[in-house]
Design an enzyme around this catalytic site. Sequence first.
Site, PDB file in Angstrom:
ATOM      1  CB  CYS A  97      44.244-125.403 -35.097  1.00  0.00           C
ATOM      2  SG  CYS A  97      43.496-126.356 -36.442  1.00  0.00           S
TER       3      CYS A  97
ATOM      4  NE  ARG B 282      46.790-127.841 -33.770  1.00  0.00           N
ATOM      5  CZ  ARG B 282      47.628-126.810 -33.691  1.00  0.00           C
ATOM      6  NH1 ARG B 282      48.236-126.534 -32.546  1.00  0.00           N
ATOM      7  NH2 ARG B 282      47.865-126.053 -34.743  1.00  0.00           N
TER       8      ARG B 282
ATOM      9  CG  ASP C 202      49.696-129.382 -36.223  1.00  0.00           C
ATOM     10  OD1 ASP C 202      49.071-130.440 -36.468  1.00  0.00           O
ATOM     11  OD2 ASP C 202      49.815-128.454 -37.029  1.00  0.00           O
TER      12      ASP C 202
END
Length: 156
Positions: A9, A15, A127
């Site tokens: 990420c 994440r 996100d």
Amino acid sequence: MKKRVLFVCLGNICRSPSAEAVFNGLVKQNGLSDLIECDSAGTAAYHEGEPADQRMQSHAIRRGYRLNSIARKFDPAVDFEKFDYIVGMDDDNVNDLQDMASGIEDLNKIFKMTDFCSHGGHYSVPDPYYGGSEGFELVLDILEDACEGLLNEVRG
């Protein structure tokens, strides 16, 4: 030979460490720890050396996942060579990874997390950093779905 999966990420604190924890849980649950290993990284070094975001950790712990990884930046010189699957959380991550690839072999290792979802409806893992609790829960929902599909892919 062991299959290696890298989750990527932006900052490697929400994440991708969550994907790593969820995937590791499935690997262990299916008795595949000797055959599959995974790690996570970020396309940026904003949080290098830091543990996962505390809010993400709290939500993950409630589902039985421990986010133990320490944030690091993706290293194209090492990671393309070491990993068989390099899985970005959204289009920006995938595009950044593709920009770092040195050839078709590297490009063929890059995937988007939601490509492995079976429940559909999500085109990326959003996100959650600037949002509320529902964002962290949504990330885990998507990852639990996608990791099942990814495990099936990696197992062949």
